[in-house]
Motif scaffolding. Structure first.
Motif, PDB file in Angstrom:
ATOM      1  N   LYS A 138      -5.961  -5.668   5.287  1.00 47.25           N
ATOM      2  CA  LYS A 138      -7.012  -4.933   5.974  1.00 47.25           C
ATOM      3  C   LYS A 138      -7.116  -5.432   7.514  1.00 47.25           C
ATOM      4  O   LYS A 138      -7.210  -4.752   8.739  1.00 47.25           O
ATOM      5  N   SER A 139      -7.573  -6.605   7.379  1.00 45.39           N
ATOM      6  CA  SER A 139      -8.589  -7.389   8.162  1.00 45.39           C
ATOM      7  C   SER A 139      -7.523  -7.597   9.488  1.00 45.39           C
ATOM      8  O   SER A 139      -7.790  -7.881  10.811  1.00 45.39           O
ATOM      9  N   LEU A 140      -5.949  -8.367   9.192  1.00 49.45           N
ATOM     10  CA  LEU A 140      -5.335  -8.068   9.806  1.00 49.45           C
ATOM     11  C   LEU A 140      -4.527  -6.456  10.201  1.00 49.45           C
ATOM     12  O   LEU A 140      -3.946  -6.509  11.014  1.00 49.45           O
ATOM     13  N   GLY A 141      -5.057  -5.327  10.218  1.00 49.93           N
ATOM     14  CA  GLY A 141      -4.420  -4.463  11.034  1.00 49.93           C
ATOM     15  C   GLY A 141      -3.489  -3.679  10.053  1.00 49.93           C
ATOM     16  O   GLY A 141      -3.206  -2.793  10.539  1.00 49.93           O
ATOM     17  N   LEU A 142      -3.529  -3.675   8.606  1.00 54.73           N
ATOM     18  CA  LEU A 142      -1.333  -4.005   7.748  1.00 54.73           C
ATOM     19  C   LEU A 142      -2.204  -2.067   7.250  1.00 54.73           C
ATOM     20  O   LEU A 142      -0.655  -1.626   6.845  1.00 54.73           O
ATOM     21  N   GLY A 143      -2.970  -1.788   7.422  1.00 54.76           N
ATOM     22  CA  GLY A 143      -3.378  -0.524   6.964  1.00 54.76           C
ATOM     23  C   GLY A 143      -3.344  -0.138   4.709  1.00 54.76           C
ATOM     24  O   GLY A 143      -2.291  -1.407   4.577  1.00 54.76           O
ATOM     25  N   LEU A 144      -4.051   0.406   4.363  1.00 56.15           N
ATOM     26  CA  LEU A 144      -3.398   0.807   3.150  1.00 56.15           C
ATOM     27  C   LEU A 144      -2.987   2.357   3.485  1.00 56.15           C
ATOM     28  O   LEU A 144      -3.261   2.915   4.424  1.00 56.15           O
ATOM     29  N   ALA A 145      -2.186   2.354   2.148  1.00 54.28           N
ATOM     30  CA  ALA A 145      -1.477   3.867   1.632  1.00 54.28           C
ATOM     31  C   ALA A 145      -2.952   4.956   1.205  1.00 54.28           C
ATOM     32  O   ALA A 145      -4.074   4.592   0.680  1.00 54.28           O
ATOM     33  N   ALA A 146      -2.386   5.888   1.044  1.00 50.87           N
ATOM     34  CA  ALA A 146      -3.728   6.548   0.564  1.00 50.87           C
ATOM     35  C   ALA A 146      -3.639   6.859  -1.134  1.00 50.87           C
ATOM     36  O   ALA A 146      -3.107   6.343  -1.765  1.00 50.87           O
ATOM     37  N   ALA A 147      -5.216   6.964  -1.291  1.00 50.89           N
ATOM     38  CA  ALA A 147      -5.067   6.125  -3.308  1.00 50.89           C
ATOM     39  C   ALA A 147      -4.656   6.794  -3.581  1.00 50.89           C
ATOM     40  O   ALA A 147      -4.053   8.417  -3.595  1.00 50.89           O
ATOM     41  N   THR A 148      -4.375   6.713  -5.098  1.00 48.46           N
ATOM     42  CA  THR A 148      -3.463   7.138  -5.862  1.00 48.46           C
ATOM     43  C   THR A 148      -4.942   7.341  -6.699  1.00 48.46           C
ATOM     44  O   THR A 148      -6.219   7.958  -6.449  1.00 48.46           O
ATOM     45  N   SER A 149      -4.206   8.746  -7.223  1.00 52.64           N
ATOM     46  CA  SER A 149      -5.026   9.577  -8.101  1.00 52.64           C
ATOM     47  C   SER A 149      -6.159   8.985  -9.424  1.00 52.64           C
ATOM     48  O   SER A 149      -6.953   9.550  -9.512  1.00 52.64           O
ATOM     49  N   ARG A 150      -5.720   7.535  -9.070  1.00 48.73           N
ATOM     50  CA  ARG A 150      -6.369   6.674 -10.167  1.00 48.73           C
ATOM     51  C   ARG A 150      -7.425   5.876  -9.202  1.00 48.73           C
ATOM     52  O   ARG A 150      -8.267   5.826  -9.826  1.00 48.73           O
ATOM     53  N   GLY A 151      -7.569   6.712  -8.120  1.00 49.89           N
ATOM     54  CA  GLY A 151      -8.389   5.927  -6.855  1.00 49.89           C
ATOM     55  C   GLY A 151      -8.020   4.239  -6.713  1.00 49.89           C
ATOM     56  O   GLY A 151      -8.061   3.539  -6.215  1.00 49.89           O
ATOM     57  N   LEU A 152      -6.413   3.815  -7.232  1.00 50.62           N
ATOM     58  CA  LEU A 152      -5.796   2.650  -6.501  1.00 50.62           C
ATOM     59  C   LEU A 152      -5.077   2.903  -5.091  1.00 50.62           C
ATOM     60  O   LEU A 152      -4.513   3.824  -4.546  1.00 50.62           O
ATOM     61  N   LYS A 153      -5.565   1.796  -4.295  1.00 52.77           N
ATOM     62  CA  LYS A 153      -4.771   2.181  -2.998  1.00 52.77           C
ATOM     63  C   LYS A 153      -3.776   1.169  -3.328  1.00 52.77           C
ATOM     64  O   LYS A 153      -4.009  -0.394  -3.380  1.00 52.77           O
ATOM     65  N   THR A 154      -3.247   1.759  -2.445  1.00 51.12           N
ATOM     66  CA  THR A 154      -1.613   0.685  -1.979  1.00 51.12           C
ATOM     67  C   THR A 154      -0.816   1.067  -0.815  1.00 51.12           C
ATOM     68  O   THR A 154      -1.581   1.747  -0.279  1.00 51.12           O
ATOM     69  N   PHE A 155      -0.028   0.323  -0.097  1.00 51.88           N
ATOM     70  CA  PHE A 155       0.618  -0.251   0.702  1.00 51.88           C
ATOM     71  C   PHE A 155       1.967   0.572   0.755  1.00 51.88           C
ATOM     72  O   PHE A 155       2.870   0.463   0.324  1.00 51.88           O
ATOM     73  N   THR A 156       2.281   0.667   2.199  1.00 52.88           N
ATOM     74  CA  THR A 156       3.434   1.393   2.466  1.00 52.88           C
ATOM     75  C   THR A 156       4.047   0.305   3.871  1.00 52.88           C
ATOM     76  O   THR A 156       3.681  -0.326   4.216  1.00 52.88           O
ATOM     77  N   LEU A 157       4.836   0.672   3.429  1.00 50.15           N
ATOM     78  CA  LEU A 157       5.645  -0.344   4.313  1.00 50.15           C
ATOM     79  C   LEU A 157       6.074   0.454   6.439  1.00 50.15           C
ATOM     80  O   LEU A 157       6.288   1.240   6.637  1.00 50.15           O
ATOM     81  N   PRO A 158       5.062  -0.451   6.969  1.00 46.71           N
ATOM     82  CA  PRO A 158       5.011  -0.290   8.360  1.00 46.71           C
ATOM     83  C   PRO A 158       6.537  -0.293   9.250  1.00 46.71           C
ATOM     84  O   PRO A 158       7.450  -0.666   9.423  1.00 46.71           O
TER      85      PRO A 158
END
Length: 238
Positions: free
Chosen positions: A21-41
């Motif tokens: 996050k600090s490097l600006g890589l971003g997170l995908a939307a949270a899953t139904s359980r609230g877990l934040k996951t990543f996507t290919l930029p």
């Protein structure tokens, strides 16, 4: 005791998320359980835009296959960690740490790498100016000396890994470091900020340069995005 181990191990994964996050890589939307996951930029340029320094075939495979695999496996490991933590399964949490470090590091490192490159027509290879240029002259003598140092350490790195130009925020100085496998620069010190990272895994160059890593390291400077590194340096070292 088991719960303490679970929380300690989980903090490693959270640390990687915070680093991304600090490097600006971003997170995908949270899953139904609230877990934040990543996507290919997305890349900020076409796959063939870095030719002849790096072929379009390499860039496409590197981005779509290798980086995507790190992202997919990182998300999978994070989901497994969430489940294991909820169950208090410290053994599984411990087992997941290598996958989290390897795949999370792979995502972080490659996301930085794409930003470190830019086509020649958009300024690739143009020397750094202002603060970063002055800092390089101060710490290394000249840009040419720095490039020789990075190339030498990158060529000498045994196996797979990365060679970095970093900023030590605490000491306010530039450093050259290498990391093995997919270890991000932060594993060498919590105060290190990666300004420039060069991938010296064979998948980054073998289709074009075969086993001659020094040729790859020589030519990649023609597409290095010093503007990005300079902006990051000024942001982190005002």
């Amino acid at each position: 005791m088991a719960l303490r181990a679970v929380l300690t191990r989980k903090s490693v994964a959270l640390g990687f998320q915070n680093e991304a996050k600090s490097l600006g890589l971003g997170l995908a939307a949270a899953t139904s359980r609230g877990l934040k996951t990543f996507t290919l930029p997305d890349l900020p340029y076409d796959y063939g835009a870095l030719e002849p320094a790096i072929s379009g075939e390499i860039m496409q495979l590197h981005h779509q296959k290798h980086h995507q695999t790190y992202v997919s496996n990182y998300n999978k490991a994070l989901e497994q960690l969430e489940d294991a933590t909820a169950k208090g399964d410290a053994t599984t949490v411990v087992k997941l740490q290598s996958a989290i470090k390897f795949n999370g590091g792979g995502h972080i490192n490659h996301s930085i790498f794409w930003k470190n490159l830019t086509p020649v027509r958009e300024g690739g290879g143009e020397p750094p100016k202002r603060s970063l240029g002055w800092a390089i002259d101060t710490h290394f003598g000249s840009l040419e000396v720095l490039i020789k140092k990075i190339n030498a350490e990158g060529a000498a790195l045994q196996g797979s890994g990365w060679v970095w130009l970093g900023l030590d925020k605490e000491l306010k100085k530039l450093v050259v470091e290498t990391t093995a496998n997919q270890d991000p620069l932060v594993t060498k010190g919590s105060t290190l900020i990666p300004l420039l990272g060069i991938d010296v895994w064979e998948h980054a160059y073998y289709l074009q340069y075969k086993n001659v890593r020094p040729d790859y390291l020589k030519n990649i400077w023609n597409v290095i995005n010093w503007k990005y590194a300079s902006e990051l340096y000024e942001k982190e070292n005002p």
